[in-house]
Design an enzyme around this catalytic site. Sequence first.
Site, PDB file in Angstrom:
ATOM      1  N   TRP A 129       5.506  -3.438   2.129  1.00  0.00           N
ATOM      2  CA  TRP A 129       4.484  -4.374   1.236  1.00  0.00           C
ATOM      3  C   TRP A 129       5.663  -5.385   1.030  1.00  0.00           C
ATOM      4  O   TRP A 129       6.980  -5.386   0.603  1.00  0.00           O
ATOM      5  CB  TRP A 129       4.431  -3.836  -0.038  1.00  0.00           C
ATOM      6  CG  TRP A 129       3.747  -4.775  -1.064  1.00  0.00           C
ATOM      7  CD1 TRP A 129       2.652  -5.556  -0.892  1.00  0.00           C
ATOM      8  CD2 TRP A 129       3.851  -4.765  -2.418  1.00  0.00           C
ATOM      9  NE1 TRP A 129       2.170  -6.182  -2.263  1.00  0.00           N
ATOM     10  CE2 TRP A 129       3.122  -5.706  -3.072  1.00  0.00           C
ATOM     11  CE3 TRP A 129       4.813  -4.191  -3.500  1.00  0.00           C
ATOM     12  CZ2 TRP A 129       3.053  -6.120  -4.510  1.00  0.00           C
ATOM     13  CZ3 TRP A 129       4.966  -4.869  -4.591  1.00  0.00           C
ATOM     14  CH2 TRP A 129       3.941  -5.636  -5.186  1.00  0.00           C
ATOM     15  N   ASP A 210       6.689   5.014  -4.048  1.00  0.00           N
ATOM     16  CA  ASP A 210       5.688   3.921  -4.600  1.00  0.00           C
ATOM     17  C   ASP A 210       4.169   4.285  -4.328  1.00  0.00           C
ATOM     18  O   ASP A 210       4.066   4.151  -3.093  1.00  0.00           O
ATOM     19  CB  ASP A 210       6.030   2.345  -3.878  1.00  0.00           C
ATOM     20  CG  ASP A 210       5.144   1.501  -4.518  1.00  0.00           C
ATOM     21  OD1 ASP A 210       4.749   1.512  -5.823  1.00  0.00           O
ATOM     22  OD2 ASP A 210       5.046   0.482  -4.040  1.00  0.00           O
ATOM     23  N   LYS A 245      -5.900  -0.472  -8.416  1.00  0.00           N
ATOM     24  CA  LYS A 245      -7.027  -0.188  -7.327  1.00  0.00           C
ATOM     25  C   LYS A 245      -7.877   0.749  -7.638  1.00  0.00           C
ATOM     26  O   LYS A 245      -9.208   0.693  -7.738  1.00  0.00           O
ATOM     27  CB  LYS A 245      -6.483  -0.040  -5.947  1.00  0.00           C
ATOM     28  CG  LYS A 245      -5.108  -0.434  -5.737  1.00  0.00           C
ATOM     29  CD  LYS A 245      -5.078  -2.036  -5.212  1.00  0.00           C
ATOM     30  CE  LYS A 245      -3.345  -2.329  -5.320  1.00  0.00           C
ATOM     31  NZ  LYS A 245      -3.232  -3.641  -4.642  1.00  0.00           N
TER      32      LYS A 245
END
Length: 394
Positions: A129, A210, A245
């Site tokens: 990311w 993460d 999310k």
Amino acid sequence: MFEHLPLYAGDPILGLIGEFAEDPRPNKVNLGVGIYYDELGRVPLLPSVQQAEELLVGEHQPRSYLPMEGSPAYRRVVEQLLFADSVDASRNSVAIIQTVGGSGALKVGADFLKTAWSDSQVWVSDPTWDNHLGIFQGAGFTVNRYPYFEPAAKQFDFEGALQALGALPAKAIVLLHPCCHNPTGIQPEREHWVKMLDVLQARDAILFLDIAYQGFGKGLDEDAWLIRECARRGLTFLVSSSFSKTFSLYGERVGALSVHTGRDSHAQVFGQLKLHVRRNYSSPPMFGASIVARVLGDPALNQQWQGELAQMRDRITAMRAALVEGLTKRLPEQDFAFLAHQEGMFAYTGLSAPQVRALKAEHAVYAVETGRICIAGLSPSNLDHVIEAFAAVM
Ligand code: LMR
């Protein structure tokens, strides 16, 4: 006073949101940012979230400050969701704070590590990311990459990763994605993880896990396996997590930073985390975390949410399969099976930056320049257009 500053080029992911909003073309499709859309293209308000929200509003609670570490009820449910029975909750082996989204957890974690191990460097998967680089560099670290994606076979580069991780200096900070790797969607097998953990443990690495998509991959427990395995091994490690999310609570910024410390350093770590929160933003916001605590803390709402999560996961899986099928029909000379093996919200298509730019310019289909697309932006009504657009640029 500030003319000497460079102009910000914009964020490669978040920048697409504004550009997409301004695009007047009626057939535009946003596969850029990692947001789950339902099949009508809406960001859902989950019924479990709505119920918790109505209960909370009805209670008319006062809005004092939360403590620096956040809501106790929220911190308890986070520990349970991430660690389950891999830790004994009564033994204070995990220092948990509520954070401003998963990014806030990464930022507080990075600042904390800079205090604890200022000479360490960071290793992230290649690719990762984009903001992982920004956050750790912003905290003053040098950020390196370990091999992850093998472009020829479009799969996990196990040998490359193992070799690089085995050569790390002691106290290297290593960022791992326990599930739904962002951006590739490619996950190591469990036997790969075991070998990688053996090597990392031998190198005395500081692991930073993460997890922003727990439950979007294989399931809530399966997706947290790596976290629980690290806890069972008694490792000291950090976990950044997010409900953006999985609860569709993007704008509420609900995240957490958990540090599995073992009992000895719990008090020091917890104190340092609070100190970094105080210096950054004093204390976290209340409402989003109250919703999550209410849903996860109530057995009926928790069950309901798990069903809603499974529905989101199933829709993503169905759209991924439909994309692979459609592309295979349209371009039979190419093999798209690799896309089917990826998991979670993202697909790593192999499209080059010029192809991604052509998708946007000529077909109003938005993707990240690395070739990452958000599968959850696909729906039965835009799938054919996306497949035609891909075929035109491939
Ligand atoms: C993404 O990767 O698209 C999301 O995590 C949103 C973001 O902040 O980049």
